[in-house]
Design a protein around this motif. Structure first.
Motif, PDB file in Angstrom:
ATOM      1  N   ILE A  64     141.810 -44.113  20.813  1.00 21.29           N
ATOM      2  CA  ILE A  64     141.357 -45.309  20.395  1.00 21.29           C
ATOM      3  C   ILE A  64     139.847 -45.258  20.237  1.00 21.29           C
ATOM      4  O   ILE A  64     139.249 -45.716  19.236  1.00 21.29           O
ATOM      5  N   LEU A  65     139.438 -44.861  21.304  1.00 21.75           N
ATOM      6  CA  LEU A  65     137.935 -44.741  21.321  1.00 21.75           C
ATOM      7  C   LEU A  65     137.404 -43.843  20.282  1.00 21.75           C
ATOM      8  O   LEU A  65     136.265 -44.125  19.639  1.00 21.75           O
ATOM      9  N   LEU A  66     137.995 -42.707  20.172  1.00 21.92           N
ATOM     10  CA  LEU A  66     137.663 -41.689  18.910  1.00 21.92           C
ATOM     11  C   LEU A  66     138.005 -42.382  17.547  1.00 21.92           C
ATOM     12  O   LEU A  66     137.076 -42.021  16.859  1.00 21.92           O
ATOM     13  N   HIS A  67     138.767 -43.131  17.342  1.00 25.98           N
ATOM     14  CA  HIS A  67     138.909 -43.885  16.349  1.00 25.98           C
ATOM     15  C   HIS A  67     137.720 -44.628  15.930  1.00 25.98           C
ATOM     16  O   HIS A  67     137.260 -44.598  14.954  1.00 25.98           O
ATOM     17  N   GLU A  68     137.332 -45.298  16.962  1.00 22.95           N
ATOM     18  CA  GLU A  68     136.167 -46.340  16.776  1.00 22.95           C
ATOM     19  C   GLU A  68     134.850 -45.505  16.651  1.00 22.95           C
ATOM     20  O   GLU A  68     133.961 -45.807  15.568  1.00 22.95           O
ATOM     21  N   LEU A  69     134.662 -44.217  17.569  1.00 20.78           N
ATOM     22  CA  LEU A  69     133.624 -43.477  17.226  1.00 20.78           C
ATOM     23  C   LEU A  69     133.382 -43.075  16.005  1.00 20.78           C
ATOM     24  O   LEU A  69     132.292 -42.924  15.272  1.00 20.78           O
ATOM     25  N   ALA A  70     134.801 -42.875  15.290  1.00 17.52           N
ATOM     26  CA  ALA A  70     134.701 -42.294  13.923  1.00 17.52           C
ATOM     27  C   ALA A  70     133.989 -43.334  12.783  1.00 17.52           C
ATOM     28  O   ALA A  70     133.015 -42.799  12.049  1.00 17.52           O
ATOM     29  N   HIS A  71     134.251 -44.603  13.034  1.00 18.13           N
ATOM     30  CA  HIS A  71     133.767 -45.559  12.412  1.00 18.13           C
ATOM     31  C   HIS A  71     132.019 -45.642  12.511  1.00 18.13           C
ATOM     32  O   HIS A  71     131.354 -45.825  11.777  1.00 18.13           O
ATOM     33  N   ILE A 115     141.632 -42.044   9.260  1.00 19.81           N
ATOM     34  CA  ILE A 115     141.339 -40.394   9.271  1.00 19.81           C
ATOM     35  C   ILE A 115     141.366 -39.677  10.552  1.00 19.81           C
ATOM     36  O   ILE A 115     142.087 -38.835  10.664  1.00 19.81           O
ATOM     37  N   ALA A 116     140.706 -40.329  11.334  1.00 17.64           N
ATOM     38  CA  ALA A 116     140.506 -39.507  12.626  1.00 17.64           C
ATOM     39  C   ALA A 116     141.797 -40.028  13.411  1.00 17.64           C
ATOM     40  O   ALA A 116     142.257 -38.922  14.095  1.00 17.64           O
ATOM     41  N   SER A 117     142.377 -41.082  13.263  1.00 21.15           N
ATOM     42  CA  SER A 117     143.893 -41.060  14.151  1.00 21.15           C
ATOM     43  C   SER A 117     144.738 -40.305  13.520  1.00 21.15           C
ATOM     44  O   SER A 117     145.575 -39.757  14.160  1.00 21.15           O
ATOM     45  N   ALA A 118     144.831 -40.075  12.251  1.00 26.38           N
ATOM     46  CA  ALA A 118     145.703 -39.191  11.325  1.00 26.38           C
ATOM     47  C   ALA A 118     145.585 -37.713  11.876  1.00 26.38           C
ATOM     48  O   ALA A 118     146.449 -37.019  12.230  1.00 26.38           O
ATOM     49  N   LEU A 119     144.220 -37.236  12.022  1.00 25.84           N
ATOM     50  CA  LEU A 119     143.999 -35.933  12.584  1.00 25.84           C
ATOM     51  C   LEU A 119     144.496 -35.757  13.912  1.00 25.84           C
ATOM     52  O   LEU A 119     145.062 -34.809  14.295  1.00 25.84           O
ATOM     53  N   LEU A 120     144.172 -36.765  14.720  1.00 28.38           N
ATOM     54  CA  LEU A 120     144.624 -36.718  16.135  1.00 28.38           C
ATOM     55  C   LEU A 120     146.332 -36.511  16.127  1.00 28.38           C
ATOM     56  O   LEU A 120     146.780 -35.689  17.005  1.00 28.38           O
ATOM     57  N   ALA A 121     146.961 -37.200  15.224  1.00 24.05           N
ATOM     58  CA  ALA A 121     148.234 -37.176  15.106  1.00 24.05           C
ATOM     59  C   ALA A 121     148.806 -35.806  14.732  1.00 24.05           C
ATOM     60  O   ALA A 121     149.615 -35.090  15.422  1.00 24.05           O
ATOM     61  N   VAL A 122     148.080 -35.175  13.759  1.00 25.15           N
ATOM     62  CA  VAL A 122     148.448 -33.688  13.485  1.00 25.15           C
ATOM     63  C   VAL A 122     147.985 -32.842  14.742  1.00 25.15           C
ATOM     64  O   VAL A 122     148.944 -32.015  15.073  1.00 25.15           O
ATOM     65  N   ILE A 148     152.167 -42.061  18.112  1.00 30.11           N
ATOM     66  CA  ILE A 148     151.421 -43.419  18.358  1.00 30.11           C
ATOM     67  C   ILE A 148     150.084 -43.281  17.460  1.00 30.11           C
ATOM     68  O   ILE A 148     149.717 -44.250  16.991  1.00 30.11           O
ATOM     69  N   ASN A 149     149.568 -42.083  17.433  1.00 26.28           N
ATOM     70  CA  ASN A 149     148.229 -42.131  16.632  1.00 26.28           C
ATOM     71  C   ASN A 149     148.797 -42.079  15.083  1.00 26.28           C
ATOM     72  O   ASN A 149     147.932 -42.873  14.202  1.00 26.28           O
ATOM     73  N   LEU A 150     149.921 -41.609  14.537  1.00 23.16           N
ATOM     74  CA  LEU A 150     150.139 -41.887  13.359  1.00 23.16           C
ATOM     75  C   LEU A 150     150.274 -43.158  13.065  1.00 23.16           C
ATOM     76  O   LEU A 150     150.117 -44.001  12.036  1.00 23.16           O
ATOM     77  N   MET A 151     151.054 -44.001  13.936  1.00 26.74           N
ATOM     78  CA  MET A 151     151.189 -45.360  13.854  1.00 26.74           C
ATOM     79  C   MET A 151     150.017 -46.070  13.896  1.00 26.74           C
ATOM     80  O   MET A 151     149.987 -47.231  13.017  1.00 26.74           O
ATOM     81  N   LEU A 152     149.135 -45.643  14.347  1.00 29.95           N
ATOM     82  CA  LEU A 152     147.753 -46.530  14.589  1.00 29.95           C
ATOM     83  C   LEU A 152     147.159 -46.392  13.145  1.00 29.95           C
ATOM     84  O   LEU A 152     146.537 -47.231  12.781  1.00 29.95           O
ATOM     85  N   ALA A 153     147.295 -45.077  12.471  1.00 25.59           N
ATOM     86  CA  ALA A 153     146.594 -44.786  11.464  1.00 25.59           C
ATOM     87  C   ALA A 153     147.252 -45.792  10.216  1.00 25.59           C
ATOM     88  O   ALA A 153     146.516 -46.392   9.553  1.00 25.59           O
ATOM     89  N   LEU A 154     148.816 -45.908  10.433  1.00 28.49           N
ATOM     90  CA  LEU A 154     149.400 -46.425   9.223  1.00 28.49           C
ATOM     91  C   LEU A 154     149.043 -48.012   9.436  1.00 28.49           C
ATOM     92  O   LEU A 154     148.839 -48.657   8.392  1.00 28.49           O
TER      93      LEU A 154
END
Length: 377
Positions: A64-71, A115-122, A148-154
Motif C-alpha cells: 500500500i505504501l508503494l502504491h501511495e509512493l507511486a502517486h 499500475i504500481a499495484s498491478a506490477l506488484l501483483a505480477v 490482494i495487490n490485483l484486487m487493490l489495483a482493480l
C-alpha cells in the motif's frame, strides 16, 4: 492526518506515518491470515503460521505504501509538493500540496497507483510460481500478496471519486468540460453512488452470515461516501476563494502591542476587554513577533506582572507571514500545512493586516449567503 499518526520515516521529503487506526486493522489482518494459513497448511507449526501471517501483513501494508509512493513520485516529478503519506484503517492516503493544473497531470498521478499495484501483483505471482512446493511458505505468502495487490489495483479503478478511478474519471471530465469544479462535482457524485452500493452490498453480506466481510464493505462504503462529500465541499471552498488576494480579505484593525508591555497589562487591558486570543508585537509598525493566549497561559500567573510580552512571544523570524499580493488559496495552504491559526500580512517590513482561520470562515460564509457564483477553472 499525520498529526494523528506515528511518524515512521521521511522519503524524498515526504513524511511517512501510520494512523492509530492502522494498528487495529494490522492485528485483524494478521489473525485472519494466520487462520487462513493454518487451515490451508496444517503441517506447519503454530509459530510458522504466526510468522508467515505477520510477515504477509507487513508486506501487504508495504505494498500500500508503494502504491501511495507511486502517486507521490509522479506528483513530485510534475512539480506538485507532497506533504505526507499516512497508512490507516482503510489503506493509505497521500496528502498532495495542491490540485494538478492540467487534466493530463491529474490522469498521470491517478493512474500511477493502480499500475504500481498491478506490477506488484505480477511480481509476487512470479515469486509464488518460482517458489513452488519446495519453498511452500514463500509460495503461500507471495500467492496471497499477488491476489490482494490485483484486487487493490482493480478496486482503485472503480470510477468513484476520490478513488484513483474517480480521479481518472475527473481528469476525463475536466478535459471535456474545461472546468475542474464541475468535473469534481460529477466525479464525486459517482463516488457517492459507489459508496451507497458498497454499504448495501455490505449489509446484504452481513445477513448472509459473512459478517466480517459485510461489515468491512459497509465501512468502506461509508468512508467513500464521506470522502466524496468532503471533496465537493473542498472544491466549493477553493472556487469561492479563487481570485482573491490577501489584501482583499485581511483584517486591517489587527491589534498590536509593545514587546515591553507586561503580560499582566496585556491580559488586563487587551485580552479581557476585547476577547481576542492573538496579538501582534510591533515596534513602529514593524513586526517583532506574535503572542497568543496559549503562550500567555504557559507562563505562571504569579509571574505575569514581571514577564514582558517579548519574552513569551514567538519571534518574527519564526512567524509565517505573507505579502498583500499573496493569493488567498496559498494563505489557506499555509494555515493548514503549518498548522497555524493566523498569518500576518506584511508589506515592506510593516504589518498591514492579519488573516485568521475564523476570518476566512466568515468571508466564505458571507460569499455563500450572498449566493455569489463560484468561479470555474
Amino acid at each position: 492526518m499525520i498529526g494523528q499518526s506515528v511518524k515512521l520515516t521521511t522519503i524524498r521529503g515526504i513524511a511517512v506515518g501510520v494512523h492509530y487506526s492502522w494498528f487495529v486493522i494490522f492485528v485483524l489482518i494478521t489473525f485472519s491470515l494466520t487462520g487462513r494459513f493454518a487451515s490451508e497448511h496444517p503441517r506447519w507449526t503454530q509459530a510458522e503460521h504466526y510468522a508467515v501471517g505477520i510477515l504477509t501483513s507487513l508486506l501487504f501494508f508495504s505494498s500500500i505504501l508503494l502504491h501511495e509512493l507511486a502517486h507521490s513520485f509522479v506528483a513530485l516529478a510534475k512539480g506538485i509538493p507532497v506533504r505526507s503519506i499516512t497508512l490507516f484503517v482503510f489503506g493509505g492516503v497521500a496528502q498532495i500540496g495542491r490540485e494538478p493544473d492540467r487534466p493530463m497531470t491529474e490522469f498521470q498521478i491517478a493512474i500511477a497507483g493502480p499500475i504500481a499495484s498491478a506490477l506488484l501483483a505480477v511480481g509476487f505471482g512470479a515469486v509464488s510460481t518460482l517458489a513452488g512446493d519446495e519453498f511452500e511458505r514463500i509460495s503461500a505468502l507471495s500467492g496471497w500478496l499477488s491476489s490482494i495487490n490485483l484486487m487493490l489495483a482493480l478496486f482503485n479503478l472503480v470510477p468513484g471519486f476520490p478513488l484513483d478511478g474517480g480521479r481518472i474519471f475527473r481528469a476525463l471530465l475536466w478535459r471535456v468540460t474545461g472546468h475542474l469544479s464541475k468535473a469534481t462535482r460529477i466525479a464525486a457524485g459517482t463516488g457517492q453512488t459507489a459508496g451507497y452500493a458498497f454499504v448495501l452490498v455490505g449489509i446484504w453480506t452481513v445477513f448472509t452470515g459473512n459478517w466480517f466481510n459485510g461489515l468491512w464493505l459497509a465501512l468502506i462504503g461509508w468512508f467513500l461516501l464521506n470522502a466524496a462529500q468532503e471533496s465537493v465541499v473542498q472544491v466549493s471552498v477553493r472556487s469561492a476563494l479563487t481570485g482573491l488576494l490577501a489584501e482583499d480579505v485581511m483584517s486591517r484593525d489587527c491589534p498590536a502591542v509593545a514587546g515591553r508591555m507586561s503580560l499582566a497589562e496585556l491580559v488586563r487591558e487587551h485580552v479581557l476587554r476585547t476577547g481576542r486570543r492573538c496579538f501582534l508585537v510591533t515596534d513602529d509598525s514593524r513586526l517583532e513577533g506574535l503572542v497568543t493566549l496559549h503562550q500567555i497561559k504557559a507562563v505562571p500567573q504569579e509571574r505575569w506582572a514581571q514577564v514582558p510580552v517579548a519574552e513569551a512571544m514567538t519571534p518574527a523570524a519564526q512567524v509565517h507571514t505573507v505579502p498583500p499580493s499573496k493569493p488567498v488559496l496559498d494563505v489557506l495552504r499555509i494555515l493548514e500545512g503549518e498548522d497555524v491559526n493566523q498569518v500576518p500580512v506584511v508589506d515592506g517590513g510593516r504589518v498591514v493586516g492579519m488573516i485568521t482561520r475564523d476570518h476566512l470562515l466568515r468571508v466564505l460564509a458571507a460569499k455563500m449567503e450572498l449566493d455569489e457564483p463560484f468561479g470555474e477553472r
